[in-house]
Design a protein around this motif. Structure first.
Motif, short mmCIF file in Angstrom:
data_model
loop_
_atom_site.label_atom_id
_atom_site.label_comp_id
_atom_site.label_asym_id
_atom_site.label_seq_id
_atom_site.Cartn_x
_atom_site.Cartn_y
_atom_site.Cartn_z
N MET A 193 0.83 -1.20 0.00
CA MET A 193 0.00 0.00 0.00
C MET A 193 0.88 1.26 0.00
O MET A 193 1.88 1.33 0.65
CB MET A 193 -0.86 -0.06 1.26
N THR A 194 0.39 2.15 -0.81
CA THR A 194 1.20 3.37 -0.95
C THR A 194 0.96 4.29 0.25
O THR A 194 -0.17 4.63 0.57
CB THR A 194 0.83 4.12 -2.23
N THR A 195 2.04 4.64 0.88
CA THR A 195 1.91 5.51 2.03
C THR A 195 1.87 6.97 1.57
O THR A 195 2.35 7.29 0.47
CB THR A 195 3.14 5.34 2.96
N PRO A 196 1.29 7.81 2.40
CA PRO A 196 1.26 9.25 2.03
C PRO A 196 2.67 9.81 1.86
O PRO A 196 2.91 10.65 1.02
CB PRO A 196 0.58 9.92 3.24
N PHE A 197 3.58 9.24 2.61
CA PHE A 197 4.97 9.71 2.47
C PHE A 197 5.54 9.44 1.07
O PHE A 197 6.15 10.30 0.44
CB PHE A 197 5.83 9.04 3.55
N ALA A 198 5.22 8.20 0.59
CA ALA A 198 5.70 7.83 -0.76
C ALA A 198 5.07 8.72 -1.81
O ALA A 198 5.73 9.14 -2.78
CB ALA A 198 5.36 6.36 -1.03
#
Ligand code: ADP
Length: 404
Positions: A1-6
């Motif tokens: 899952m794509t993190t907001p940081f990424a």
């Protein structure tokens, strides 16, 4: 899952990349604009340098051309274009551009040898580079060709200057003719004197007083003639020297000049019963000039009229009248006159009308009218002649009454 940081990291990367791309595009645009600017400036500077060079070369009075190693014309200044008139010069081989091979010859030799070449050519009127504009008869030119030092590749390799030296050539010709004529005129009386001297000395004629006296008097006549020729030549050379003090300008009454020459010629006038008439509507007329030369002018003209007509019934008129700012002075006679074919040559040095020669024991010097013309011209005037043999021969002078 794509993190907001990424996600944030990806967006930042994209933004950075976009900025970089835009910057690069901007800077490339800027560099291209700068290069373009430089190019324009360079072209402008080059054009300015070329214009300056051309206007300098156009200012030259002589025709100036640049040619490449194939002998094609690469540049022609104003004088060259004027010289060759309507003929196209640029990018044409010199042989075609110059038409006459003698004009191109020096330049072609210079290109072939890499050495400077100078030549002088004299053309008859019909071959002049000036074409129809030539009206001086013989015309002379100096062709001065030289290689250019270190020409860049493909650029002109030689220059040629074409200089019009017609005036100098004509002057030189006149001088040569003068020396030849003067030597010839002096040689004749000298040979006669020499002959009589030989008779006197080698043939012992000196012991026969009557004969010796006769020989001496003939010799004197011929030495007088030599002196006269030399004096006339000196007068001409003084008048031609253009020296400012060759003339002593002062106001004088022209009537006094006429009086002088009538007194000097009195005995010939009487002996030949010449009918002399003076026409002067304004007897007090004053002229600013050199009285010595004006007396000589008038003397030569009146003496000629009398000398050329040793017969009775001769009528000579001396006239002088103001015409506006000028004075008109004339001498007319009703004698043998001058054949129309000789009229154009009558003021030339040493010129004499052939058929008159036999009438005189000792001929004139042929310099009298030459002196007359030069003296009048030195006063800013002119002289003309018209002649109807047997009826009227008229020398008419026009001269400013006051010198500017
Ligand atoms: P010259 O010393 O022979 O007189 P000039 O130069 O004075 O030399 O004259 C040149 C020639 O012009 C003369 O030899 C003569 O043949 C001719 N000439 C000059 N004036 C007259 C004139 N009034 N009538 C006829 N012929 C003239």
């Amino acid at each position: 899952m794509t993190t907001p940081f990424a996600i944030l990291a990806t967006i930042s990367t994209i933004v950075v990349l976009a900025i970089l791309i835009f910057r690069d595009r901007d800077s490339r645009k800027q560099s291209a604009a700068e290069v373009n600017d430089w190019k324009l400036r360079l072209e402008r500077d080059l054009k300015q340098a070329r214009d300056e060079r051309n206007s300098l070369l156009d200012a030259l009075g002589d025709a100036f051309l640049l040619v490449d190693s194939d002998a094609n014309v690469r540049f022609a200044n104003d004088a060259a274009r004027a010289l060759f008139g309507a003929r196209e010069l640029l990018n044409r081989p010199v042989r075609e551009a110059f038409l006459d091979p003698r004009l191109a010859d020096a330049l072609l030799r210079c290109i072939a040898t890499g050495e400077p070449v100078q030549s002088r050519v004299v053309f008859p009127q019909q071959s002049s580079p000036l074409g129809d504009l030539e009206n001086r008869g013989f015309n002379a030119w100096i062709i001065d060709a030289a290689p250019l030092s270190n020409p860049p590749g493909g650029a002109p390799t030689a220059r040629v200057i074409i200089r019009d030296v017609t005036a100098e050539h004509q002057l030189e010709q006149v001088r040569k003719d003068f020396v030849a004529n003067a030597s010839h005129e002096l040689r004749t009386p000298l040979a006669i004197i020499n002959g009589y001297l030989e008779n006197l000395i080698d043939d012992d004629m000196i012991d026969e007083p009557a004969m010796a006296r006769r020989f001496l008097s003939i010799m004197r006549k011929h030495t007088d003639r030599i002196s006269r020729i030399v004096e006339d030549m000196l007068v001409i050379s003084r008048l031609e020297s253009g020296e400012i003090n060759a003339l002593k300008i002062e106001p004088f009454r022209f009537r006094s000049c006429i009086q002088d020459i009538l007194e000097r010629l009195e005995s010939v006038i009487r002996n030949q019963s010449v009918e002399m008439e003076v026409v002067m509507p304004d007897p007090g007329m004053v002229i600013h000039g050199d009285r010595f030369y004006w007396t000589q002018v008038l003397f030569n003209l009146v003496e000629n009229a009398i000398k050329q007509n040793p017969r009775s019934g001769l009528r000579v008129e001396i006239g002088c009248a103001p015409v506006g700012e000028n004075a008109e002075i004339w001498v007319t006679d009703n004698g043998v006159g001058i054949p129309s074919a000789d009229l154009p040559h009558i003021f030339r040095r040493f010129f004499r009308v052939e058929k008159h020669h036999s009438q005189q024991e000792i001929k004139g010097t042929g310099l009298g009218l030459s002196i007359v013309k030069r003296a009048i011209e030195a006063h800013g005037g002119s002289i003309g002649v018209s002649s109807v043999p047997g009826s009227e021969t008229k020398f008419l002078i026009t001269v400013p009454r006051e010198r500017a």
